[in-house]
Design an enzyme around this catalytic site. Structure first.
Site, PDB file in Angstrom:
ATOM      1  N   ARG A 158     -15.497   1.150  -1.248  1.00  0.00           N
ATOM      2  CA  ARG A 158     -14.799  -0.214  -0.712  1.00  0.00           C
ATOM      3  C   ARG A 158     -15.126   0.098   1.071  1.00  0.00           C
ATOM      4  NH1 ARG A 158      -9.061  -2.843  -1.439  1.00  0.00           N
ATOM      5  NH2 ARG A 158      -8.583  -0.932  -0.116  1.00  0.00           N
ATOM      6  N   ARG A 178     -10.508   3.447  -1.639  1.00  0.00           N
ATOM      7  CA  ARG A 178     -10.077   2.857  -0.514  1.00  0.00           C
ATOM      8  C   ARG A 178     -10.163   3.669   0.609  1.00  0.00           C
ATOM      9  NH1 ARG A 178      -5.691   1.330  -4.467  1.00  0.00           N
ATOM     10  NH2 ARG A 178      -5.269  -0.757  -4.439  1.00  0.00           N
ATOM     11  N   ASN A 220      -3.605  -7.755  -6.302  1.00  0.00           N
ATOM     12  CA  ASN A 220      -2.775  -7.458  -5.495  1.00  0.00           C
ATOM     13  C   ASN A 220      -2.816  -8.574  -4.542  1.00  0.00           C
ATOM     14  OD1 ASN A 220      -2.078  -5.223  -6.905  1.00  0.00           O
ATOM     15  ND2 ASN A 220      -3.185  -3.823  -5.396  1.00  0.00           N
ATOM     16  N   ASP A 221      -3.677  -8.672  -3.533  1.00  0.00           N
ATOM     17  CA  ASP A 221      -4.096  -9.460  -2.701  1.00  0.00           C
ATOM     18  C   ASP A 221      -4.072 -11.131  -3.359  1.00  0.00           C
ATOM     19  OD1 ASP A 221      -3.548  -8.362  -0.059  1.00  0.00           O
ATOM     20  OD2 ASP A 221      -5.507  -7.273  -0.599  1.00  0.00           O
ATOM     21  N   HIS A 266       0.836  -1.246   0.197  1.00  0.00           N
ATOM     22  CA  HIS A 266      -0.043   0.165   0.124  1.00  0.00           C
ATOM     23  C   HIS A 266       0.854   1.306  -0.095  1.00  0.00           C
ATOM     24  CE1 HIS A 266      -3.160  -2.838   1.101  1.00  0.00           C
ATOM     25  NE2 HIS A 266      -3.757  -2.163   0.336  1.00  0.00           N
ATOM     26  N   ARG A 271       3.284  -8.857   0.456  1.00  0.00           N
ATOM     27  CA  ARG A 271       3.105  -7.910  -0.668  1.00  0.00           C
ATOM     28  C   ARG A 271       4.216  -6.683  -0.030  1.00  0.00           C
ATOM     29  NH1 ARG A 271      -2.990  -5.758  -1.111  1.00  0.00           N
ATOM     30  NH2 ARG A 271      -1.993  -3.670  -1.954  1.00  0.00           N
ATOM     31  N   CYS A 327      -9.169  -4.403 -10.167  1.00  0.00           N
ATOM     32  CA  CYS A 327      -8.645  -3.180  -9.492  1.00  0.00           C
ATOM     33  C   CYS A 327      -7.628  -3.305  -8.865  1.00  0.00           C
ATOM     34  CB  CYS A 327      -9.834  -2.682  -8.717  1.00  0.00           C
ATOM     35  SG  CYS A 327     -10.281  -3.926  -6.904  1.00  0.00           S
ATOM     36  N   GLU A 357     -10.010 -11.679  -3.619  1.00  0.00           N
ATOM     37  CA  GLU A 357      -8.519 -11.395  -3.263  1.00  0.00           C
ATOM     38  C   GLU A 357      -7.981 -12.579  -2.534  1.00  0.00           C
ATOM     39  OE1 GLU A 357      -7.943  -7.147  -1.990  1.00  0.00           O
ATOM     40  OE2 GLU A 357      -9.886  -7.657  -0.676  1.00  0.00           O
TER      41      GLU A 357
HETATM   42  C1  PEP Z   1      -5.802  -5.668  -4.354  1.00  0.00           C
HETATM   43  O1  PEP Z   1      -5.755  -6.310  -3.172  1.00  0.00           O
HETATM   44  O2  PEP Z   1      -5.393  -5.633  -5.561  1.00  0.00           O
HETATM   45  C2  PEP Z   1      -6.852  -4.338  -4.286  1.00  0.00           C
HETATM   46  C3  PEP Z   1      -7.179  -3.599  -5.109  1.00  0.00           C
HETATM   47  O3  PEP Z   1      -6.703  -3.993  -2.648  1.00  0.00           O
HETATM   48  P1  PEP Z   1      -5.630  -3.229  -2.081  1.00  0.00           P
HETATM   49  O4  PEP Z   1      -4.427  -3.000  -2.888  1.00  0.00           O
HETATM   50  O5  PEP Z   1      -6.009  -1.987  -1.458  1.00  0.00           O
HETATM   51  O6  PEP Z   1      -5.366  -4.319  -0.849  1.00  0.00           O
HETATM   52 MG    MG Z   2      -6.617  -5.792  -1.444  1.00  0.00          MG
END
Ligand code: PEP
Ligand code: MG
Length: 574
Positions: free
Chosen positions: A337, A301, A458-459, A194, A469, A506, A435
């Site tokens: 979200r 977010r 990402n998750d 993040h 991550r 996303c 996710e």
């Molecule tokens: C993700 O996990 O891809 C996502 C968009 O949420 P965040 O990056 O805020 O965890």
């Molecule tokens: Mg996420």
């Protein structure tokens, strides 16, 4: 001496400027030996900081905002107790007197001694109070250092300033949103952490995972930061400098050219329409979204409204923020979200990170454990839905029972507002984030109860490949082309298609120019990304031959050979 360093580029572009080293209060406190005559003043300074901190905590305790988790009061009480204990409030004074330490250093020394003692305690509960001691010390340090110890001075020189940090949390990074910096580099962090995501939203070149930049670079040294290649050049010679100045202006020209695509509709060569939405952290990001030509917000977010403060935003404050975004987007979709707190995004006053924070009480899990806090947010989002096209998105779902519990709470908030005759969109679409591998494998079942899906790659990649991550030591294992990841994405898209509901991506994959055609080939028609990437992604889409991509993507789903996968991707991007 000139030298270069290599890290992971998280935001493109080239910056040339002077280094400005910043450090987190707890990581690096100043150390100096005081002249004897200054000792009484230093003791007063320390005592004042303790009083300021006590006042802050007491003020928080009497003004606990509605909707705060039940433990807040007890937790603040505990912090007051720790603060009042002689080991923290008196022993540092002895160190100032006997060792002539400055107050910050005396406190830090005492904290280290206490933490070492805590480490030997058998009792789990007491051992876990370590984090509370650190938080209390952090508060006092902030008071000593004038609260903003790591806020750099505003830019004054012609050249931009380049921030050099060892590590920063997403919350720290938010503090830099208002500051005009030329670039950002850190020693640690992954490309999809993040912290990196917020750095990207600053829209300046940034690099993470440089390992020793904070140690090797000195204040004011001249730096070139190439965010695309992940390279930092320290003290470049004249020739290198001239070359990078040229590259910098070429990059600017390319950016200007892309701006012509702003109002062009995104569609592939055969005319298939694609939606490009933007990800935001705060309502202040909307002008950037407008400038990008994005046709909606695919991910707001909302948890960033909760960071860098000592209280929870109440319903009115949240409502005002969500309504502003809904109104500013003038009827375009706005996907809010619900809170994804936890893991690397902790409340300043209630850090709940366990030993494995990414696997702990995060996102919807935390909201279900704190129903009052969640209820306040749901009411605020529902109320905002009256002022635009708001959609509600649930992060980190892992099971059907969690989904049902969440839908029940949404129903309850709706019922309450209806009884109070407060207007809201009764048909507000509710979506779920995919996710966790369990969610992708259950997507078909989830889709039956949801109005849309959003794949958080990402998750999804973090949890599928078991790589933290935020940890740069495993950053090289982050692989969006891993066959398991591709299967899960394809499976989620297919589940949404079968259920007849929209699906988007996303995560950072959706803004990565080299992965756009792959996602198109896998059937994706909605992308949500940082606004800075919208035009580059649109350019990719406008030149995409969909039938060809679909055929190649099917081949990719049938192979597990990394080399072959890269070859097929190259064929798509040729
Ligand atoms: C993700 O996990 O891809 C996502 C968009 O949420 P965040 O990056 O805020 O965890
Ligand atoms: Mg996420």
């Amino acid at each position: 001496m000139s030298f270069s360093m290599h890290g992971v580029g998280v935001s493109g572009g080239i910056a040339i400027g002077n280094a400005h080293l910043i450090s987190h209060a707890i990581l690096e406190v100043p150390y100096y030996v005081l002249p004897s005559a200054q000792i009484p003043d230093e003791i007063t300074r320390f005592e004042t900081a303790i009083t300021t901190t006590r006042n802050e905590l007491e003020a928080l305790r009497v003004n606990i905002p509605a909707g705060s988790p039940a433990e807040f009061s007890a937790f603040l009480g505990l912090h007051l107790l720790i603060l009042g204990d002689n080991t923290l409030s008196r022993t540092p004074i002895d160190l100032i007197k006997s060792q002539r330490f400055n107050a910050e250093w005396a406190l830090k020394q005492q904290m280290d001694t206490l933490l070492a003692q805590f480490g030997q305690i058998e009792d789990d509960y007491l051992r876990e109070r370590k984090a509370d001691v650190v938080q209390v010390v952090e508060r006092v340090l902030k008071a000593l250092l004038g609260h903003s110890s790591y806020m750099p001075p505003p830019v004054s020189a012609e050249l931009g300033r380049i921030l050099v940090a060892h590590d920063l949390s997403p919350a720290d990074m938010m503090l830099f949103k208002q500051q005009p910096f030329a670039a950002f580099i850190t020693d640690v962090g992954g490309a999809t952490s993040h912290t990196a995501i917020v750095a990207r939203s600053l829209n300046i070149p940034s690099i993470v995972a440089l390992h020793h930049a904070h140690q090797l670079i000195r204040e004011n040294e001249l730096l070139i930061v190439d965010g695309q290649q992940g390279v930092v050049i320290v003290n470049p010679d004249r020739q290198i400098l001239a070359e990078y100045k040229l590259r910098q202006s070429q990059w600017e020209i390319e950016k200007q050219k892309l701006k012509r695509l702003k109002s062009t509709a995104a569609a592939t060569l055969d005319g298939t329409a694609v939606e490009l939405h933007a990800n935001i952290e705060l309502p202040q990001d909307i002008p950037q979204v407008k400038a990008s030509g994005a046709t909606g917000i695919g991910l707001f977010r909302s948890e960033f409204l909760f960071l860098n403060r000592d209280d929870l935003p109440d319903e009115e404050e949240q409502f005002a923020a969500y309504r502003k975004v809904a109104q500013d987007m003038k009827g375009l979709p706005v996907t809010i979200r619900t809170l994804d707190l936890g893991a690397d995004k902790q409340l300043r006053f209630a850090d709940r990170s366990g030993d494995n924070p990414a696997l702990g009480l995060r996102a919807i899990r935390l909201c279900l454990a704190e129903p009052q806090m969640f209820h306040t947010q749901l009411r605020a989002i529902l109320r905002a839905s009256h002022y635009g096209k708001v959609r509600l998105l649930i992060p980190m779902l892992s099971s059907l029972s969690e989904l049902r519990q969440t839908l029940h709470l949404i129903g309850h908030a709706k019922q309450e507002l209806a009884q109070e005759s407060v207007p809201f969109d009764t048909l507000i679409p509710v979506g779920g984030m995919i996710e966790i591998p369990a969610a992708a494998l259950s997507a078909q079942a989830f889709a039956k109860s949801l109005d849309f899906l959003s794949i958080g790659t990402n998750d999804l990649i973090q949890y599928t490949l078991a790589i933290d991550r935020t940890d740069d030591t495993v950053a090289h294992l982050y692989d969006p082309l891993h066959p398991a990841v591709l299967q899960l994405i394809a499976m989620s898209i297919a589940a949404a298609d079968r259920a007849g509901i929209p699906v988007s991506v996303c995560g950072e994959m959706a803004g990565d120019a080299k992965l756009i055609r792959l996602l198109l080939g896998l059937g994706l028609r909605q992308f949500s990304m940082h606004p800075a990437h919208v035009l580059t992604v649109k350019q990719q889409i406008l030149t995409s031959d969909l039938p060809h991509l679909t055929g190649v993507a099917q081949k990719m789903l049938k192979t597990y050979e990394p080399e072959k996968l890269h070859q097929l991707l190259a064929r798509m991007n040729a």
